[in-house]
Design an enzyme around this catalytic site. Structure first.
Site, PDB file in Angstrom:
ATOM      1  N   HIS A 209     -91.192 -18.036 -28.766  1.00  0.00           N
ATOM      2  CA  HIS A 209     -90.588 -16.962 -29.543  1.00  0.00           C
ATOM      3  C   HIS A 209     -90.745 -17.197 -31.043  1.00  0.00           C
ATOM      4  O   HIS A 209     -90.732 -18.331 -31.493  1.00  0.00           O
ATOM      5  CB  HIS A 209     -89.085 -16.860 -29.245  1.00  0.00           C
ATOM      6  CG  HIS A 209     -88.785 -16.663 -27.806  1.00  0.00           C
ATOM      7  ND1 HIS A 209     -87.661 -17.178 -27.225  1.00  0.00           N
ATOM      8  CD2 HIS A 209     -89.453 -16.015 -26.820  1.00  0.00           C
ATOM      9  CE1 HIS A 209     -87.639 -16.852 -25.942  1.00  0.00           C
ATOM     10  NE2 HIS A 209     -88.732 -16.153 -25.676  1.00  0.00           N
TER      11      HIS A 209
ATOM     12  N   TYR B 247     -78.663 -23.797 -31.128  1.00  0.00           N
ATOM     13  CA  TYR B 247     -79.503 -23.290 -32.200  1.00  0.00           C
ATOM     14  C   TYR B 247     -78.609 -22.811 -33.328  1.00  0.00           C
ATOM     15  O   TYR B 247     -77.638 -22.106 -33.087  1.00  0.00           O
ATOM     16  CB  TYR B 247     -80.286 -22.041 -31.793  1.00  0.00           C
ATOM     17  CG  TYR B 247     -80.875 -22.008 -30.426  1.00  0.00           C
ATOM     18  CD1 TYR B 247     -82.246 -22.081 -30.275  1.00  0.00           C
ATOM     19  CD2 TYR B 247     -80.092 -21.846 -29.289  1.00  0.00           C
ATOM     20  CE1 TYR B 247     -82.819 -22.000 -29.022  1.00  0.00           C
ATOM     21  CE2 TYR B 247     -80.653 -21.774 -28.041  1.00  0.00           C
ATOM     22  CZ  TYR B 247     -82.023 -21.843 -27.902  1.00  0.00           C
ATOM     23  OH  TYR B 247     -82.593 -21.773 -26.668  1.00  0.00           O
TER      24      TYR B 247
END
Length: 183
Positions: A62, A131
């Site tokens: 991604h 994250y």
């Protein structure tokens, strides 16, 4: 804290030094002052997220169009093989890939500057990945490349057990190159 700069400009690994004793352990997982000494200025992080994956699951590859996003990634439980690919159009390392083992033993944090594709494979029965990103997620800026693209040639260490429908339908590296004006 040990700081390791990589061959991709701006990609830095921060590895804390945990204190172990009879109770377990304590570690400072991140220190903004140490990061700043190595050119990492996260500012006000906009989002903090966590994923849980099962052994063999691949999430990625991604990225984000526009000005991209900076990420600070760590594996809070278990272990993953984390992979990044430089897609910064003017970078001398454009198209280069690096891989890192992130786990709950070393507690390493991977700082990923804007302009990278990112993905990982869970190596343990369960892997929790945390994250922190520098701006809110905008699905309209999402970009992706198929995790098994032959041009990227990522050698996932385990058979891929599962990917999302979105990742299974992701375009090829060549298609990304066309969209970036690099083909």
């Amino acid at each position: 804290m040990r700081v390791t700069e990589t061959e991709l400009a701006g990609v830095v690994v921060f590895t804390p030094r945990p204190h172990h004793d009879y109770r377990g352990l304590f570690t400072r997982t991140f220190d903004a002052a140490i990061a700043a000494e190595h050119g990492v200025e996260l500012g006000a992080l906009a989002q903090d997220s966590q994923s849980r994956s099962h052994r063999g699951v691949v999430r990625g590859m991604h990225g984000r169009a526009g000005r991209g996003e900076a990420k600070l990634v760590r594996c809070a439980h278990g272990a993953v093989l984390d992979t990044i690919v430089d897609i910064r159009p003017d970078s001398p390392t454009f198209g280069r890939r690096l891989e890192f083992r992130l786990d709950d033993v070393e507690f390493a944090h991977l700082y990923i500057p804007p302009g990278m594709l990112h993905g990982f494979q869970a190596l343990t029965e369960t892997a929790d990945v945390c994250y922190r990103i520098d701006r809110p997620h905008d699905p309209g800026e999402d970009i992706a490349v198929h995790h098994a693209d032959p041009d990227l040639a990522i050698e996932w260490p385990l058979p891929v057990s599962l990917v999302s429908a979105r990742d299974a339908a992701a375009p090829s590296w060549r298609e990304l190159l066309v969209s970036l004006g690099r083909a």
